[in-house]
Structure formats: structure tokens, C-alpha cells
Design a protein around this motif. Sequence first.
Motif, PDB file in Angstrom:
ATOM      1  N   ARG A 154      -8.170   0.433   4.896  1.00 22.17           N
ATOM      2  CA  ARG A 154      -6.976   0.907   5.618  1.00 22.17           C
ATOM      3  C   ARG A 154      -7.106   0.636   7.116  1.00 22.17           C
ATOM      4  O   ARG A 154      -6.171   0.159   7.767  1.00 22.17           O
ATOM      5  CB  ARG A 154      -6.767   2.400   5.377  1.00 22.17           C
ATOM      6  N   LEU A 155      -8.277   0.905   7.661  1.00 18.65           N
ATOM      7  CA  LEU A 155      -8.497   0.698   9.091  1.00 18.65           C
ATOM      8  C   LEU A 155      -8.408  -0.787   9.455  1.00 18.65           C
ATOM      9  O   LEU A 155      -7.809  -1.149  10.466  1.00 18.65           O
ATOM     10  CB  LEU A 155      -9.852   1.278   9.512  1.00 18.65           C
ATOM     11  N   VAL A 156      -8.989  -1.620   8.634  1.00 20.23           N
ATOM     12  CA  VAL A 156      -8.904  -3.063   8.873  1.00 20.23           C
ATOM     13  C   VAL A 156      -7.461  -3.531   8.692  1.00 20.23           C
ATOM     14  O   VAL A 156      -7.000  -4.429   9.400  1.00 20.23           O
ATOM     15  CB  VAL A 156      -9.887  -3.842   7.976  1.00 20.23           C
ATOM     16  N   GLY A 157      -6.736  -2.890   7.809  1.00 18.21           N
ATOM     17  CA  GLY A 157      -5.323  -3.215   7.620  1.00 18.21           C
ATOM     18  C   GLY A 157      -4.518  -3.013   8.891  1.00 18.21           C
ATOM     19  O   GLY A 157      -3.601  -3.787   9.197  1.00 18.21           O
ATOM     20  N   ILE A 158      -4.871  -2.002   9.666  1.00 23.92           N
ATOM     21  CA  ILE A 158      -4.197  -1.780  10.950  1.00 23.92           C
ATOM     22  C   ILE A 158      -4.434  -2.979  11.859  1.00 23.92           C
ATOM     23  O   ILE A 158      -3.511  -3.508  12.478  1.00 23.92           O
ATOM     24  CB  ILE A 158      -4.695  -0.473  11.614  1.00 23.92           C
ATOM     25  N   LEU A 159      -5.674  -3.437  11.917  1.00 25.76           N
ATOM     26  CA  LEU A 159      -6.005  -4.605  12.741  1.00 25.76           C
ATOM     27  C   LEU A 159      -5.278  -5.849  12.242  1.00 25.76           C
ATOM     28  O   LEU A 159      -4.731  -6.627  13.024  1.00 25.76           O
ATOM     29  CB  LEU A 159      -7.510  -4.871  12.710  1.00 25.76           C
ATOM     30  N   ARG A 160      -5.283  -6.027  10.933  1.00 29.34           N
ATOM     31  CA  ARG A 160      -4.671  -7.221  10.349  1.00 29.34           C
ATOM     32  C   ARG A 160      -3.179  -7.283  10.642  1.00 29.34           C
ATOM     33  O   ARG A 160      -2.628  -8.359  10.866  1.00 29.34           O
ATOM     34  CB  ARG A 160      -4.910  -7.248   8.839  1.00 29.34           C
ATOM     35  N   CYS A 161      -2.528  -6.128  10.641  1.00 29.92           N
ATOM     36  CA  CYS A 161      -1.085  -6.116  10.915  1.00 29.92           C
ATOM     37  C   CYS A 161      -0.777  -6.712  12.283  1.00 29.92           C
ATOM     38  O   CYS A 161       0.249  -7.365  12.453  1.00 29.92           O
ATOM     39  CB  CYS A 161      -0.536  -4.692  10.826  1.00 29.92           C
TER      40      CYS A 161
END
Length: 193
Positions: A154-161
Motif C-alpha cells: 500500500r505504501l509503495v502504491g502511494i509512491l507509484r501513483c
Amino acid sequence: MPLRERKRALTRQAILTAAERLFEERGFDYVTVAEIADAANVSVKTLFVYFRSKEDLVFTDTWLLDLCLDALRRRLPGTGPGEAIASALITVLRDGGQTAREGIEGFHRGYGSSAALHSRLLRMWEEYEDRITAALAAEAGTPATPAMRLEAIRLVGILRCLTYPDVRTTTSGLSPADSLAYICDWLLAAGQR
């Protein structure tokens, strides 16, 4: 540092600087290794002494991962991992001013649409997930759990967005200040979920 090592470090940095400039100007797919070597004043053979592939020129800096891990380590009690990372990213965007915002735009312009970088980018995100999972486990004093892995994803998903064209599309036409405000508001909301 001995002279030889200083020269090697300067050559490596010259190659990286030339590559970054050319990628952001024209896009990863439209720049050749020969052009990078020429811009850095080295031969193609010398470039390959320092980097195994053109893709390796893109994924050398770990500042974003380091920022996230530091945000997790330094967060105050009661602050969730998502809030800590979102706050750290907002600080970089605000304190970095136009340079930080241009960094996101430069990423999109230089690398964002490259199919050649896609699999390497996915491997980088997996490494981020592994390192963040390990940090969460270390903080808890337990072995990593599926819940920790899910939180890291989830945290990496924030970065990826931030690296996907959606941000660019959503903020196109906004003033730099409004664009920054939109991204910061989005990060705050994403960090609290």
C-alpha cells in the motif's frame, strides 16, 4: 579519497548527469548510449565499465527509498506508516519547490512511458516493498507477516501513483501552486487510509 577513486567518481557522475539530462529532454527510448557517452566525454566502452546497461543509468539513486525508510523510523507514536511517508513526500515537494515538482514532471517526460523500463521499474518497486516490509517487521520486533507485506504494498502504491500519467493528466492546466496543493491533498488522504 585517492585521486584514482575521485576520477572514477567524477566520471560516473558525469555519465549519470548526461543521461538524466538527455532522458528528460527527449525521453529514455529516444536517447542512445553513444549519445550519453558523447555528452559525458567518455567512450561507449568506458560507459559500460561503469554501467552494465542503459537501464542501469536510471535506477542508481535510492533517495526515495531512503526517504521512506527514514520517515518510518522517525515517525511519532500514533502516526501511521502511510501518514509518515505522505508527510515526508509533501515536505520534499514543498521544500524542494519548483525543482521537486519539475522532478515529477521530468520523470514523466523522461521515463514514464518507456516500455523498456517497465519491468525494471517493477523490480525496483518490489525491492521497495521488501525493504519497507523488513522495516515494519523490525519496528514490531517480529518476523514479517502478510499484513506487514500488504501495508508495504500500500505504501509503495502511494509512491507509484505519483509516477503514473494520472497525476499529470489530473493536474494539467492547473497553476503550479494549485497542482502542488492537489498533490499534497491527495497524498494526505492516501496516507490516512
